[in-house]
Design a protein around this motif. Structure first.
Motif, PDB file in Angstrom:
ATOM      1  N   VAL A  90      -5.922  -6.691  11.907  1.00 18.96           N
ATOM      2  CA  VAL A  90      -6.506  -6.043  10.730  1.00 18.96           C
ATOM      3  C   VAL A  90      -5.409  -5.557   9.792  1.00 18.96           C
ATOM      4  CG1 VAL A  90      -7.988  -4.158   9.929  1.00 18.96           C
ATOM      5  CG2 VAL A  90      -8.562  -5.395  12.021  1.00 18.96           C
ATOM      6  N   ALA A  91      -4.311  -5.077  10.345  1.00 21.98           N
ATOM      7  CA  ALA A  91      -3.204  -4.606   9.509  1.00 21.98           C
ATOM      8  C   ALA A  91      -2.623  -5.739   8.673  1.00 21.98           C
ATOM      9  CB  ALA A  91      -2.127  -3.979  10.380  1.00 21.98           C
ATOM     10  N   ALA A 166      -9.599   1.190  11.557  1.00 27.55           N
ATOM     11  CA  ALA A 166      -9.268   2.571  11.198  1.00 27.55           C
ATOM     12  C   ALA A 166      -7.843   2.901  11.597  1.00 27.55           C
ATOM     13  CB  ALA A 166     -10.256   3.527  11.868  1.00 27.55           C
ATOM     14  N   LYS A 167      -7.431   2.469  12.791  1.00 30.78           N
ATOM     15  CA  LYS A 167      -6.054   2.705  13.235  1.00 30.78           C
ATOM     16  C   LYS A 167      -5.057   2.012  12.314  1.00 30.78           C
ATOM     17  CE  LYS A 167      -7.050   3.068  18.219  1.00 30.78           C
ATOM     18  NZ  LYS A 167      -8.484   2.789  18.219  1.00 30.78           N
ATOM     19  N   ALA A 168      -5.412   0.801  11.872  1.00 33.46           N
ATOM     20  CA  ALA A 168      -4.465  -0.016  11.114  1.00 33.46           C
ATOM     21  C   ALA A 168      -4.306   0.452   9.682  1.00 33.46           C
ATOM     22  CB  ALA A 168      -4.918  -1.479  11.135  1.00 33.46           C
ATOM     23  N   ALA A 169      -5.409   0.800   9.019  1.00 35.45           N
ATOM     24  CA  ALA A 169      -5.373   0.988   7.566  1.00 35.45           C
ATOM     25  C   ALA A 169      -5.477   2.431   7.098  1.00 35.45           C
ATOM     26  CB  ALA A 169      -6.496   0.156   6.922  1.00 35.45           C
ATOM     27  N   LEU A 170      -6.167   3.288   7.844  1.00 29.79           N
ATOM     28  CA  LEU A 170      -6.367   4.655   7.356  1.00 29.79           C
ATOM     29  C   LEU A 170      -5.065   5.446   7.203  1.00 29.79           C
ATOM     30  CD1 LEU A 170      -9.610   6.308   8.845  1.00 29.79           C
ATOM     31  CD2 LEU A 170      -8.842   6.299   6.470  1.00 29.79           C
ATOM     32  N   PRO A 171      -4.195   5.517   8.237  1.00 28.11           N
ATOM     33  CA  PRO A 171      -2.965   6.302   8.069  1.00 28.11           C
ATOM     34  C   PRO A 171      -2.079   5.803   6.926  1.00 28.11           C
ATOM     35  CG  PRO A 171      -3.350   5.825  10.381  1.00 28.11           C
ATOM     36  CD  PRO A 171      -4.318   4.990   9.608  1.00 28.11           C
ATOM     37  N   SER A 172      -1.934   4.479   6.808  1.00 22.53           N
ATOM     38  CA  SER A 172      -1.060   3.939   5.765  1.00 22.53           C
ATOM     39  C   SER A 172      -1.682   4.093   4.383  1.00 22.53           C
ATOM     40  CB  SER A 172      -0.738   2.473   6.044  1.00 22.53           C
ATOM     41  OG  SER A 172      -1.911   1.723   6.257  1.00 22.53           O
ATOM     42  N   ILE A 493       3.678  11.398  15.704  1.00 21.39           N
ATOM     43  CA  ILE A 493       3.589  11.483  14.245  1.00 21.39           C
ATOM     44  C   ILE A 493       4.923  11.110  13.618  1.00 21.39           C
ATOM     45  CG2 ILE A 493       3.157  13.021  12.304  1.00 21.39           C
ATOM     46  CD1 ILE A 493       0.700  12.186  13.917  1.00 21.39           C
ATOM     47  N   GLY A 494       6.034  11.459  14.289  1.00 21.10           N
ATOM     48  CA  GLY A 494       7.338  11.015  13.797  1.00 21.10           C
ATOM     49  C   GLY A 494       7.432   9.502  13.760  1.00 21.10           C
ATOM     50  N   LEU A 495       6.887   8.854  14.790  1.00 19.35           N
ATOM     51  CA  LEU A 495       6.880   7.390  14.831  1.00 19.35           C
ATOM     52  C   LEU A 495       6.043   6.810  13.699  1.00 19.35           C
ATOM     53  CD1 LEU A 495       6.548   6.463  18.608  1.00 19.35           C
ATOM     54  CD2 LEU A 495       8.338   5.718  17.053  1.00 19.35           C
ATOM     55  N   LEU A 496       4.862   7.376  13.490  1.00 18.92           N
ATOM     56  CA  LEU A 496       3.970   6.872  12.449  1.00 18.92           C
ATOM     57  C   LEU A 496       4.640   6.955  11.087  1.00 18.92           C
ATOM     58  CD1 LEU A 496       1.083   5.749  12.608  1.00 18.92           C
ATOM     59  CD2 LEU A 496       0.251   7.993  11.939  1.00 18.92           C
ATOM     60  N   GLN A 497       5.275   8.082  10.798  1.00 25.08           N
ATOM     61  CA  GLN A 497       5.957   8.254   9.515  1.00 25.08           C
ATOM     62  C   GLN A 497       7.204   7.374   9.433  1.00 25.08           C
ATOM     63  OE1 GLN A 497       6.738  12.334   8.556  1.00 25.08           O
ATOM     64  NE2 GLN A 497       7.469  11.882   6.500  1.00 25.08           N
ATOM     65  N   PHE A 498       7.914   7.242  10.536  1.00 27.23           N
ATOM     66  CA  PHE A 498       9.117   6.405  10.560  1.00 27.23           C
ATOM     67  C   PHE A 498       8.772   4.947  10.269  1.00 27.23           C
ATOM     68  CE2 PHE A 498      11.817   3.596  13.227  1.00 27.23           C
ATOM     69  CZ  PHE A 498      13.020   3.788  12.571  1.00 27.23           C
ATOM     70  N   PHE A 499       7.783   4.416  10.975  1.00 28.42           N
ATOM     71  CA  PHE A 499       7.409   3.020  10.778  1.00 28.42           C
ATOM     72  C   PHE A 499       6.910   2.773   9.357  1.00 28.42           C
ATOM     73  CE2 PHE A 499       6.509   2.824  15.573  1.00 28.42           C
ATOM     74  CZ  PHE A 499       7.777   2.351  15.828  1.00 28.42           C
ATOM     75  N   TYR A 500       6.128   3.717   8.820  1.00 29.33           N
ATOM     76  CA  TYR A 500       5.613   3.536   7.458  1.00 29.33           C
ATOM     77  C   TYR A 500       6.743   3.586   6.434  1.00 29.33           C
ATOM     78  CZ  TYR A 500       3.099   4.239   3.105  1.00 29.33           C
ATOM     79  OH  TYR A 500       2.649   4.100   1.821  1.00 29.33           O
ATOM     80  N   THR A 510       0.957  -2.976   8.930  1.00 33.46           N
ATOM     81  CA  THR A 510       1.370  -3.662  10.150  1.00 33.46           C
ATOM     82  C   THR A 510       2.382  -2.837  10.929  1.00 33.46           C
ATOM     83  OG1 THR A 510       1.035  -5.772   9.008  1.00 33.46           O
ATOM     84  CG2 THR A 510       2.276  -5.822  11.064  1.00 33.46           C
ATOM     85  N   SER A 511       3.299  -2.203  10.221  1.00 31.47           N
ATOM     86  CA  SER A 511       4.344  -1.439  10.908  1.00 31.47           C
ATOM     87  C   SER A 511       3.787  -0.211  11.611  1.00 31.47           C
ATOM     88  CB  SER A 511       5.432  -1.023   9.912  1.00 31.47           C
ATOM     89  OG  SER A 511       4.919  -0.105   8.964  1.00 31.47           O
ATOM     90  N   THR A 512       2.768   0.437  11.017  1.00 23.38           N
ATOM     91  CA  THR A 512       2.184   1.603  11.683  1.00 23.38           C
ATOM     92  C   THR A 512       1.494   1.197  12.981  1.00 23.38           C
ATOM     93  OG1 THR A 512       0.173   1.404  10.338  1.00 23.38           O
ATOM     94  CG2 THR A 512       1.880   2.890   9.532  1.00 23.38           C
TER      95      THR A 512
END
Length: 601
Positions: A90-91, A166-172, A493-500, A510-512
């Motif tokens: 989906v990402a 939701a996991k793929a697109a909402l945070p980004s 959360i550090g990972l999520l922000q780092f990858f984005y 995709t990176s998130t």
């Protein structure tokens, strides 16, 4: 894209972000926290609807649908695994073709449809096997019919597909509402990622308490039904924010394919000598107009073998700066920016690998720690007990308290000293979480020694299954949960922000998903490690450390200690790779020499 109507270009957001009418989005009019709040609300409602299924679905599959306990557990893990894996697909679709906004809408529709089917099946007796007490060994319960199985699996995997979106697109998409190049908005992005964890925790807290209670006491149809309503409301709230959003335009080409092109071109050109001057590598001409639409990255002196992808393999063809020759395949010649994006992804792989061990530790808190809770006194008051299956509420409640403190006290305080919008760099934040995970496992080992000592002192080592709880409160487990809750707040959360932040523009969603992939691999690794530990220790005095059903006779304390040591070793490996990581040369967190402000700097 017409931009002259806005006058000052500084009012435009970075990247190919537009408003809901397709015009270039203005900073003061679109995005920001007001738009992100709607996204966070949607995320909280989505977690409220689905989290209870992740922790309480085995009793439904076993007690209502009459699957064997082992099959019911496998159904849950398969559902979660499919959800994590599909998030990558989906990402890619979100980044490449349909965009993140539409991806969330489609995902919400499939989640709603899946939960609606599960609600319908739980409500109508004709869609499930006749009632039967599966715990009575004298009773033979009727298994689901083929039609009932199909109905269940269609609903379950529609939900898995929607949840993956939701996991793929909402945070980004939420992060798209901020401009990292703007110091003020960079600070707001830090708050957004911290609040994202808070929204997930609040949704999970309601799901673990209210929804689980409804499922057990009022019926599964009511529990699924409330989740269906929550998904519907979340999707409506998200859709209503369209006039406020900054929408990242889908790039139309797959970022993953562009990364693959770099490797293929580098292999094809492996025999070509690298030029001494990086300016001789291929790049289209950079001008002000192009810079607004096309990503440009300067050459960096790392992973030089990939630079061969930007070498002209046909020296008799003179390259124009405006574009590559039409006769040159992108699988043979790539832009410098394209090569640099491939370098960034390659640099992120070791960081990704170092976070898998943390999820391995998390899996034990969701399994063995809950088994510990079943042997302990779970009473809060004389008439109120906390179900052991609801023990995950402990770290969630800690996080609900800690996240605001972290965002409003710790981040502003450290920001004054470091000048970094997030207070500390993402790599520093991840590292803190990794060392805390090791500490959590060490504490878990100590608590297990104490629990077994109480069992031994009261001659209850063989009292399993437990007829009465040990005279030790289950809240001793809160110490390991508390420490791991803080580790969660830092690392995930550090990972999520780092990858984005580090990913190329075409690979943000995709990176998130690297985070979800890391967690999926951690859960899978947990199964392997448990079986391996039992195999290696099967010749010990009482058999394998984790064999059998009597946790009082097992050596869970040694297993926790083993995980603590492995996590500590993993942390030192992480120090080594993070020391050598270089942040991308755009954004607020870059030193003058282009090196990262890393964990040990």
């Amino acid at each position: 894209m017409e931009k002259s109507e806005y006058g000052d270009r500084n009012q435009l957001v970075d990247g190919n972000k537009v408003d809901w009418k397709g015009r270039s989005a203005l900073k003061f009019k679109y995005g920001g926290m007001k738009a992100a709040f709607l996204i966070l609300t949607t995320l909280g409602l989505e977690n409220l609807a689905t989290f209870s299924l992740a922790v309480n679905s085995v009793p439904y599959f076993n007690g209502v649908m009459h699957y064997e306990l082992e099959d019911a557990a496998n159904m849950l893990t398969n559902y979660m695994g499919v959800s994590y894996i599909l998030s990558i697909l989906v990402a890619v679709l979100a980044d490449t073709w349909i965009g993140r906004y539409k991806s969330v809408l489609f995902s919400g529709f499939f989640e709603f449809l899946g939960l609606a089917l599960l609600t319908t099946q739980a409500h109508y007796p004709s869609l499930k096997p006749p009632f039967c007490n599966v715990n009575d060994p004298t009773t033979i319960c009727k298994i689901p019919s083929v039609g009932q199985k199909y109905f269940l699996f269609i609903g379950l995997y529609l939900l898995a597909f929607g949840s993956s979106g939701a996991k793929a697109a909402l945070p980004s998409h939420g992060a798209d509402q901020f401009d990292e190049s703007d110091p003020k908005e960079a600070n707001q992005m830090s708050t957004y990622f911290n609040t994202l964890l808070l929204a997930v925790c609040m949704g999970g807290a309601v799901s673990l308490t209210f929804i689980v209670w409804i499922q057990i006491n009022k019926g599964w149809d009511w529990g699924f039904g409330i989740g269906t309503i929550a998904i519907f409301l979340g999707t409506i709230i998200f859709a209503a924010g369209l006039p406020l959003y900054r929408i990242q335009v889908a790039i139309g080409t797959s970022g993953l394919i562009e990364i693959m092109q770099v490797y293929v071109a580098a292999i094809r050109n492996r025999n070509l000598p690298l030029p001494e001057d990086p300016a001789d590598l291929y790049e289209i001409e950079q001008d002000k107009e192009a810079a607004m639409e096309i990503e440009f990255l300067p050459h960096r002196d790392i992973f030089r073998f990939l630079d061969r992808a930007a070498i002209n393999s046909k020296p008799d063809i003179q390259l124009e700066k405006s574009q590559a020759p039409s006769t040159t395949s992108p699988w043979k010649l790539c832009r410098v920016t394209q090569v640099e994006n491939a370098k960034i992804i390659l640099s992120m792989v070791p960081i990704f690998c170092c976070t898998i061990i943390m999820t391995l530790c998390l899996a034990q808190l969701q399994t063995f720690s809950i088994q510990q809770g079943y042997t302990m006194d779970t009473s809060l008051t004389k008439h109120f007990h906390i179900p052991p299956a609801s023990l995950p509420i402990i770290p969630i409640m800690f996080l609900i308290i800690l996240v605001p403190i972290y965002d409003r006290v710790f981040v502003p305080l450290t920001r004054k000293f470091t000048g970094i919008p997030t207070g500390v760099t993402q790599l520093q934040r991840i590292g803190v979480g990794l060392i805390l995970a090791s500490l959590s496992m060490a504490v878990a080992s100590i608590i297990e020694v104490k629990r077994k000592t109480v069992a031994r002192d009261h001659n209850m080592l063989d009292a399993f299954p437990v007829l009465q709880p040990l005279p030790i409160t289950t809240f001793w487990l809160s110490f390991q949960y508390f420490i791991f809750g803080i580790a969660d707040m830092f690392t995930y959360i550090g990972l999520l922000q780092f990858f984005y932040s580090e990913a190329p523009k075409g690979l943000k969603s995709t990176s998130t998903c690297f985070l979800w992939s890391s967690m999926a691999l951690g859960y899978f690794l947990s199964t392997i490690v448990v079986k391996s530990i039992n195999g290696v220790t099967k010749h010990s005095k009482n058999g394998g450390w984790l064999e059998g059903n009597n946790i009082n006779r097992n050596h869970l304390n040694l297993f926790y200690l083993f995980l603590s040591i492995v996590s500590l070793i993993n942390f030192f490996v992480y120090l080594f790779v993070s020391k050598r990581y270089k942040y991308r040369p755009q954004g607020p967190i870059v030193n003058a020499d282009g090196k990262s402000n890393d964990l040990v700097a």
